[in-house]
Design an enzyme around this catalytic site. Sequence first.
Site, PDB file in Angstrom:
ATOM      1  N   ASN A   7      43.880 117.526 -24.722  1.00  0.00           N
ATOM      2  CA  ASN A   7      43.919 118.957 -24.186  1.00  0.00           C
ATOM      3  C   ASN A   7      44.900 119.679 -25.362  1.00  0.00           C
ATOM      4  O   ASN A   7      46.054 119.570 -25.378  1.00  0.00           O
ATOM      5  CB  ASN A   7      44.649 118.926 -22.945  1.00  0.00           C
ATOM      6  CG  ASN A   7      44.905 120.450 -22.391  1.00  0.00           C
ATOM      7  OD1 ASN A   7      44.558 121.312 -22.873  1.00  0.00           O
ATOM      8  ND2 ASN A   7      45.287 120.357 -21.008  1.00  0.00           N
ATOM      9  N   ARG A  85      39.155 118.551 -23.531  1.00  0.00           N
ATOM     10  CA  ARG A  85      39.214 119.761 -22.350  1.00  0.00           C
ATOM     11  C   ARG A  85      38.857 120.992 -22.929  1.00  0.00           C
ATOM     12  O   ARG A  85      39.571 121.624 -24.128  1.00  0.00           O
ATOM     13  CB  ARG A  85      40.656 119.846 -21.636  1.00  0.00           C
ATOM     14  CG  ARG A  85      40.617 121.181 -20.721  1.00  0.00           C
ATOM     15  CD  ARG A  85      42.056 121.626 -20.306  1.00  0.00           C
ATOM     16  NE  ARG A  85      42.055 122.773 -19.632  1.00  0.00           N
ATOM     17  CZ  ARG A  85      42.853 123.766 -19.496  1.00  0.00           C
ATOM     18  NH1 ARG A  85      44.091 123.607 -20.275  1.00  0.00           N
ATOM     19  NH2 ARG A  85      42.692 124.661 -18.659  1.00  0.00           N
ATOM     20  N   HIS A 174      40.191 126.023 -14.019  1.00  0.00           N
ATOM     21  CA  HIS A 174      40.564 125.042 -13.353  1.00  0.00           C
ATOM     22  C   HIS A 174      39.787 123.980 -12.658  1.00  0.00           C
ATOM     23  O   HIS A 174      40.030 123.148 -11.613  1.00  0.00           O
ATOM     24  CB  HIS A 174      41.535 125.268 -12.250  1.00  0.00           C
ATOM     25  CG  HIS A 174      42.938 125.947 -12.431  1.00  0.00           C
ATOM     26  ND1 HIS A 174      43.253 126.999 -11.672  1.00  0.00           N
ATOM     27  CD2 HIS A 174      43.841 125.793 -13.659  1.00  0.00           C
ATOM     28  CE1 HIS A 174      44.686 127.209 -12.379  1.00  0.00           C
ATOM     29  NE2 HIS A 174      44.976 126.698 -13.589  1.00  0.00           N
ATOM     30  N   LEU A 202      47.807 125.256  -7.271  1.00  0.00           N
ATOM     31  CA  LEU A 202      49.016 126.450  -7.472  1.00  0.00           C
ATOM     32  C   LEU A 202      49.970 125.680  -8.549  1.00  0.00           C
ATOM     33  O   LEU A 202      50.746 124.755  -8.154  1.00  0.00           O
ATOM     34  CB  LEU A 202      49.722 126.388  -6.043  1.00  0.00           C
ATOM     35  CG  LEU A 202      48.914 126.692  -4.878  1.00  0.00           C
ATOM     36  CD1 LEU A 202      49.825 126.846  -3.791  1.00  0.00           C
ATOM     37  CD2 LEU A 202      48.123 127.941  -5.033  1.00  0.00           C
ATOM     38  N   GLY A 203      49.692 126.059  -9.635  1.00  0.00           N
ATOM     39  CA  GLY A 203      50.679 125.579 -10.751  1.00  0.00           C
ATOM     40  C   GLY A 203      51.264 127.060 -11.279  1.00  0.00           C
ATOM     41  O   GLY A 203      51.238 127.972 -10.552  1.00  0.00           O
ATOM     42  N   ASN A 204      51.511 126.821 -12.650  1.00  0.00           N
ATOM     43  CA  ASN A 204      52.008 128.338 -12.947  1.00  0.00           C
ATOM     44  C   ASN A 204      50.721 129.111 -12.847  1.00  0.00           C
ATOM     45  O   ASN A 204      50.982 130.485 -12.601  1.00  0.00           O
ATOM     46  CB  ASN A 204      52.702 128.149 -14.345  1.00  0.00           C
ATOM     47  CG  ASN A 204      53.414 129.277 -14.767  1.00  0.00           C
ATOM     48  OD1 ASN A 204      53.946 130.104 -13.870  1.00  0.00           O
ATOM     49  ND2 ASN A 204      53.534 129.638 -16.240  1.00  0.00           N
ATOM     50  N   ILE A 325      53.123 123.466  -7.946  1.00  0.00           N
ATOM     51  CA  ILE A 325      53.671 124.096  -6.702  1.00  0.00           C
ATOM     52  C   ILE A 325      53.219 123.630  -5.541  1.00  0.00           C
ATOM     53  O   ILE A 325      53.844 123.216  -4.527  1.00  0.00           O
ATOM     54  CB  ILE A 325      53.296 125.571  -6.832  1.00  0.00           C
ATOM     55  CG1 ILE A 325      54.320 126.513  -7.843  1.00  0.00           C
ATOM     56  CG2 ILE A 325      53.969 126.284  -5.435  1.00  0.00           C
ATOM     57  CD1 ILE A 325      54.113 127.899  -8.362  1.00  0.00           C
ATOM     58  N   GLY A 326      51.782 123.378  -5.454  1.00  0.00           N
ATOM     59  CA  GLY A 326      51.036 122.895  -4.095  1.00  0.00           C
ATOM     60  C   GLY A 326      51.365 121.431  -3.998  1.00  0.00           C
ATOM     61  O   GLY A 326      51.474 121.136  -2.747  1.00  0.00           O
ATOM     62  N   GLU A 327      51.775 120.771  -4.998  1.00  0.00           N
ATOM     63  CA  GLU A 327      52.316 119.285  -4.648  1.00  0.00           C
ATOM     64  C   GLU A 327      53.748 119.413  -4.230  1.00  0.00           C
ATOM     65  O   GLU A 327      53.945 118.547  -3.522  1.00  0.00           O
ATOM     66  CB  GLU A 327      52.031 118.486  -6.000  1.00  0.00           C
ATOM     67  CG  GLU A 327      50.563 118.315  -6.320  1.00  0.00           C
ATOM     68  CD  GLU A 327      50.355 117.690  -7.696  1.00  0.00           C
ATOM     69  OE1 GLU A 327      51.211 116.726  -8.229  1.00  0.00           O
ATOM     70  OE2 GLU A 327      49.282 117.986  -8.230  1.00  0.00           O
ATOM     71  N   GLU A 375      43.975 115.887 -13.978  1.00  0.00           N
ATOM     72  CA  GLU A 375      42.766 116.416 -14.914  1.00  0.00           C
ATOM     73  C   GLU A 375      42.344 115.350 -15.843  1.00  0.00           C
ATOM     74  O   GLU A 375      41.211 115.324 -16.132  1.00  0.00           O
ATOM     75  CB  GLU A 375      43.405 117.529 -15.471  1.00  0.00           C
ATOM     76  CG  GLU A 375      43.115 118.861 -14.343  1.00  0.00           C
ATOM     77  CD  GLU A 375      44.058 119.951 -14.676  1.00  0.00           C
ATOM     78  OE1 GLU A 375      45.066 119.836 -14.574  1.00  0.00           O
ATOM     79  OE2 GLU A 375      43.370 120.832 -15.161  1.00  0.00           O
TER      80      GLU A 375
HETATM   81  P1  ADP Z   1      50.404 124.627 -15.283  1.00  0.00           P
HETATM   82  O1  ADP Z   1      49.668 125.742 -14.497  1.00  0.00           O
HETATM   83  O2  ADP Z   1      51.337 124.918 -16.520  1.00  0.00           O
HETATM   84  O3  ADP Z   1      49.696 123.255 -15.627  1.00  0.00           O
HETATM   85  P2  ADP Z   1      51.887 122.935 -13.112  1.00  0.00           P
HETATM   86  O4  ADP Z   1      50.597 122.601 -12.311  1.00  0.00           O
HETATM   87  O5  ADP Z   1      52.582 121.803 -13.855  1.00  0.00           O
HETATM   88  O6  ADP Z   1      51.617 124.333 -14.112  1.00  0.00           O
HETATM   89  O7  ADP Z   1      52.890 123.679 -12.328  1.00  0.00           O
HETATM   90  C1  ADP Z   1      54.107 124.259 -12.770  1.00  0.00           C
HETATM   91  C2  ADP Z   1      54.974 125.104 -12.039  1.00  0.00           C
HETATM   92  O8  ADP Z   1      55.233 124.093 -10.969  1.00  0.00           O
HETATM   93  C3  ADP Z   1      56.562 125.419 -12.247  1.00  0.00           C
HETATM   94  O9  ADP Z   1      56.382 126.662 -13.089  1.00  0.00           O
HETATM   95  C4  ADP Z   1      57.196 125.484 -11.104  1.00  0.00           C
HETATM   96  O10 ADP Z   1      56.933 126.675 -10.582  1.00  0.00           O
HETATM   97  C5  ADP Z   1      56.441 124.471 -10.230  1.00  0.00           C
HETATM   98  N1  ADP Z   1      57.128 123.205  -9.884  1.00  0.00           N
HETATM   99  C6  ADP Z   1      57.572 122.038 -10.582  1.00  0.00           C
HETATM  100  N2  ADP Z   1      58.043 121.274 -10.050  1.00  0.00           N
HETATM  101  C7  ADP Z   1      58.317 121.662  -8.886  1.00  0.00           C
HETATM  102  C8  ADP Z   1      59.121 121.405  -7.836  1.00  0.00           C
HETATM  103  N3  ADP Z   1      59.808 120.196  -7.468  1.00  0.00           N
HETATM  104  N4  ADP Z   1      59.337 122.131  -6.629  1.00  0.00           N
HETATM  105  C9  ADP Z   1      58.772 123.362  -6.632  1.00  0.00           C
HETATM  106  N5  ADP Z   1      57.941 123.852  -7.746  1.00  0.00           N
HETATM  107  C10 ADP Z   1      57.874 123.126  -8.802  1.00  0.00           C
END
Ligand code: ADP
Length: 388
Positions: A7, A85, A174, A202-204, A325-327, A375
């Site tokens: 990636n 990717r 995604h 739900l990530g960044n 965030i989702g996880e 992924e």
């Molecule tokens: P990307 O979109 O960069 O791939 P990720 O899926 O890794 O992102 O998600 C990153 C985001 O997940 C971080 O910016 C943070 O807001 C959130 N995050 C990571 N760990 C936790 C946690 N334990 N609790 C809540 N939010 C988290």
Amino acid sequence: MKILVINAGSSSLKFQLLESKKWQVLYKGIIDGIGLPLCEFRSSHGNKDYRQIKSQHAAFKFGIDHILASEVIKDLSEIEAVGHRIVHGGEKYVSAVKVAPTVINEIKKLSSLAPLHNPHNLEGIKASQKLLKKAPDVAIFDTAFHQTMPEKAFMYPLPEKLYKKHNIRKYGFHGTSHKYVAEEARKYLGKRKSGNLITCHLGNGASITAVKNGKSIDTSMGFTPLEGVMMGTRSGDIDPAIIFHLMDKLKMKPEKIYEMLNYESGIKGIFGKNDIRELRDEFFKKKTKKSALAFEMYCYRIAKYIGSYLVALGQLDALVFTGGIGENAWYIRKWICDYLKIELNHKKNKRVEYPQKLQKISWGTPKVLVIPTNEELQIAKETLEVLS
Ligand code: ADP
């Protein structure tokens, strides 16, 4: 078969070496800060290093040297395939393909649609072709999963020639993650009970997808990843007239507005910082007005998208959460489900953080699942599929 997954981003290279027999991860590394004065390297084997790495090619070489040094392979010839990717596959790529000169040209052409991603992804392919000459390369596109969207979902209500002549339409992103979690949900629920899914990555960056019988029928990101829900630093949907107002009244340049919408908006725009963990701490400890507003806006906007996909699907079997965030953020899942009047198993929901495998967090229907995305595994599986 040993498959290397690559990636290659604008300033980072993430890589994983997997063995296809049991899909075991043999080595995993990240090089962050390519082109900057100092680059950080971390790996699954406990390596940590800081140095200057100037290009994707140099980063690739650094990565495979470390794989060799770890002795998980004796010789580079053991790497039999490389899966890359690629962010944008346009309308041309509906699934993964083996890389040939024509594919490289197409990815180059598609750079006009993804200038921040495709050129860097291509650098990864070029490095692989030079350094692992014998291993075939496979391209896996973030957009491919969404190519099943019907016209009514992917067309914008704009003059038609913008689509016909300039390829302006919704592509969605995604895709690898949405496809992976949708397949995992279908395996868990059985085909009959998983015809209608909504997957929330739900990530960044964040996107929501409506999945019917395993196929994407609508998704929140659009022509670029800027459309859709509110994200860490991206605005998501706004009235496009705001842009002309900013140009006209505030004399802002288009590049500045683009930068603001991508990097200074979303949660960061409202709260000041984009990490949900900092937002959580301020909200739960101090209940400041801006932290409450950022939370409310974030969850409300996601819930509205999910609601609109209930229209697209007609009925919902399961709602799936994934991404950083989702996880991990139980309070986000709760808030979104509260808006939707979907009942959660609150004890279970609160416990789910960094799950290693699928977790069901609801009592009834629709089911609510938390599925850790993978992924890299999806890319490795598709690489093997293409080559066999
Ligand atoms: P990307 O979109 O960069 O791939 P990720 O899926 O890794 O992102 O998600 C990153 C985001 O997940 C971080 O910016 C943070 O807001 C959130 N995050 C990571 N760990 C936790 C946690 N334990 N609790 C809540 N939010 C988290």
